[in-house]
Design a protein around this motif. Structure first.
Motif, PDB file in Angstrom:
ATOM      1  N   TRP A  25      -9.077  10.424   0.770  1.00 45.64           N
ATOM      2  CA  TRP A  25      -8.686  10.595   2.201  1.00 45.64           C
ATOM      3  C   TRP A  25      -9.787  11.248   2.986  1.00 45.64           C
ATOM      4  O   TRP A  25     -10.582  12.272   2.764  1.00 45.64           O
ATOM      5  N   THR A  39       0.764  -1.125   0.128  1.00 47.09           N
ATOM      6  CA  THR A  39      -0.015  -0.059   0.077  1.00 47.09           C
ATOM      7  C   THR A  39       0.828   1.242  -0.117  1.00 47.09           C
ATOM      8  O   THR A  39       2.221   1.048   0.234  1.00 47.09           O
ATOM      9  N   PRO A  40       0.292   2.388  -0.387  1.00 46.73           N
ATOM     10  CA  PRO A  40       1.111   3.543  -0.056  1.00 46.73           C
ATOM     11  C   PRO A  40       1.709   3.745   1.219  1.00 46.73           C
ATOM     12  O   PRO A  40       2.649   4.636   1.364  1.00 46.73           O
ATOM     13  N   TRP A  41       1.220   3.335   2.130  1.00 45.95           N
ATOM     14  CA  TRP A  41       1.747   3.428   3.822  1.00 45.95           C
ATOM     15  C   TRP A  41       3.078   2.915   3.654  1.00 45.95           C
ATOM     16  O   TRP A  41       3.705   3.597   4.707  1.00 45.95           O
ATOM     17  N   GLU A  42       3.625   2.175   2.894  1.00 39.83           N
ATOM     18  CA  GLU A  42       5.098   1.776   3.009  1.00 39.83           C
ATOM     19  C   GLU A  42       5.945   3.017   2.349  1.00 39.83           C
ATOM     20  O   GLU A  42       7.160   2.777   2.696  1.00 39.83           O
ATOM     21  N   ARG A  43       5.600   3.895   1.901  1.00 40.10           N
ATOM     22  CA  ARG A  43       6.368   4.973   1.231  1.00 40.10           C
ATOM     23  C   ARG A  43       6.379   6.293   2.342  1.00 40.10           C
ATOM     24  O   ARG A  43       5.292   6.721   2.662  1.00 40.10           O
ATOM     25  N   PRO A  91      -7.891   3.393  -2.455  1.00 41.83           N
ATOM     26  CA  PRO A  91      -7.376   3.541  -3.669  1.00 41.83           C
ATOM     27  C   PRO A  91      -8.242   4.125  -4.492  1.00 41.83           C
ATOM     28  O   PRO A  91      -9.439   4.340  -4.167  1.00 41.83           O
ATOM     29  N   TRP A 146       4.711   9.280   1.329  1.00 40.27           N
ATOM     30  CA  TRP A 146       3.303   9.320   1.349  1.00 40.27           C
ATOM     31  C   TRP A 146       2.877   9.441   2.875  1.00 40.27           C
ATOM     32  O   TRP A 146       1.792  10.169   3.021  1.00 40.27           O
ATOM     33  N   ARG A 147       3.481   8.672   3.634  1.00 39.75           N
ATOM     34  CA  ARG A 147       3.130   8.882   5.274  1.00 39.75           C
ATOM     35  C   ARG A 147       3.192  10.114   5.741  1.00 39.75           C
ATOM     36  O   ARG A 147       2.268  10.600   6.434  1.00 39.75           O
ATOM     37  N   ARG A 162      -7.617  12.883  -3.030  1.00 36.44           N
ATOM     38  CA  ARG A 162      -6.797  12.048  -2.802  1.00 36.44           C
ATOM     39  C   ARG A 162      -7.474  10.795  -2.137  1.00 36.44           C
ATOM     40  O   ARG A 162      -6.793   9.701  -1.838  1.00 36.44           O
TER      41      ARG A 162
END
Length: 335
Positions: A110, A20-24, A77, A27-28, A108
């Motif tokens: 969110w 997921t984007p959370w790994e970046r 997503p 992004w976090r 986005r």
């Protein structure tokens, strides 16, 4: 609050390889910085460790705040990014039935949401077995759907997927074509029942209940019961504008699993009560619900197909294929 660069340990459920984007880190930083600013605008500050849940369909972060309580950040997503705008719109249109977001970023996908209180599932687990427990939330949910009928076009303009009753057969055709997990015999049997699907959808469309919002996954973990007699519906990432009665499949299944099949007649009557009037008889409504209930599997399959187009992963493709098999079995049984 200082935006922390290191990602805390996350709950990945049965999807340990989910990316997921959370790994970046970038992004976090952007997401948590947005949360910090939105909280500050409300005079709130983050306090305590975060809880992170990662799934193929969302990033969900629980953030305790000073003074007690918590807020929830959700990132969808692209295929379900409409949820942020829909959540905000529902809080204006039917505020008594939904959460009011603290903030949304529709571009986005969110959302920043308040805590909704006790999950209905936990209330059921704590209390004595009561087969009537689903009656009131289903009645309230139907009231909300009926109130949203005039908003169907507006919801589609927000990006909520259109799955109008008359177009469901074509939607199934597309989903079948895209799903790589279906076996050749599955495809053949789905082709064989397509005329039954067309007939059922035509009869349902003629029954006079207009399209509205279909949650598509209304189980006991998708609503809160913050106080006796109050119910709050949430998690709209699978939603579509479709026949409202398609929503009945999932809660009926959950209630049957917990209380047995004898609960279903009372639940059907509770759900249909708000739909009476406008020249529709009780018999008309019961017939429409019989027609619609198995079609709820279309919503489930459509959601998997939308979120994971093409092959997706083995797990997600298999989930979509299973929903299609359920639809096929229901149509064969009704033939």
């Amino acid at each position: 609050m200082t935006v922390r660069d290191a990602a805390p340990a996350a709950d990945r459920g049965s999807y340990p390889r989910t990316v997921t984007p959370w790994e970046r880190a970038d992004w976090r930083a952007a997401a948590l910085g947005w949360v910090e600013r939105r909280l500050a605008a409300r005079g709130l500050r983050e306090a305590g460790p975060r809880g992170v849940r990662l799934r193929p369909w969302s990033v969900l972060v629980r953030l305790p705040v000073e003074g007690g309580g918590a807020v929830w950040f959700k990132a969808n997503p692209p295929a379900s990014a409409f949820e942020a705008g829909l959540t905000a719109a529902l809080s204006r249109w039917v505020p008594e039935h939904v959460l009011r977001p603290i903030a949304v970023d529709t571009a986005r996908g969110w959302s920043l949401l308040p805590d909704g209180g006790a999950l209905f599932r936990h209330v059921l687990d704590r209390g004595p077995a009561d087969a009537r427990a689903w009656e009131e939330p289903l009645r309230r949910y139907a009231e909300m759907q009926r109130a949203l009928v005039p908003r169907a076009d507006a919801m589609e303009r927000l990006g909520v997927p259109s799955a109008r009753t008359g177009a469901l057969p074509e939607a199934v055709d597309r989903i079948v074509a895209e799903n790589a997990a279906l076996r050749p015999e599955d495809r053949a049997r789905l082709r064989a029942v397509r005329p039954l699907l067309v007939d059922r959808c035509a009869e349902l469309a003629a029954a006079g209940v207009p399209d509205s919002l279909d949650h598509a996954d209304l189980h006991d973990g998708q609503l809160f019961r913050p106080a006796p007699g109050r119910y709050t519906f949430f998690d709209w990432g699978d939603a579509a504008v479709s026949h409202p009665f398609l929503s009945f499949l999932v809660p009926a299944r959950k209630a049957r699993e917990r209380f047995g099949p004898g609960v279903l007649p009372r639940l059907r009557d509770a759900y249909l009560e708000p739909w009476t009037g406008a020249g529709r008889t009780a018999a008309d409504l019961r017939r429409a619900l019989v027609l619609a209930e198995p079609l709820g599997a279309v919503g489930r399959a459509a959601s998997w197909s939308r979120l994971f187009p093409g092959t997706g992963t083995a797990d997600t493709a298999a989930a979509g294929a299973q929903a299609l098999r359920e639809l096929r079995a229901a149509l064969e049984t009704a033939a």
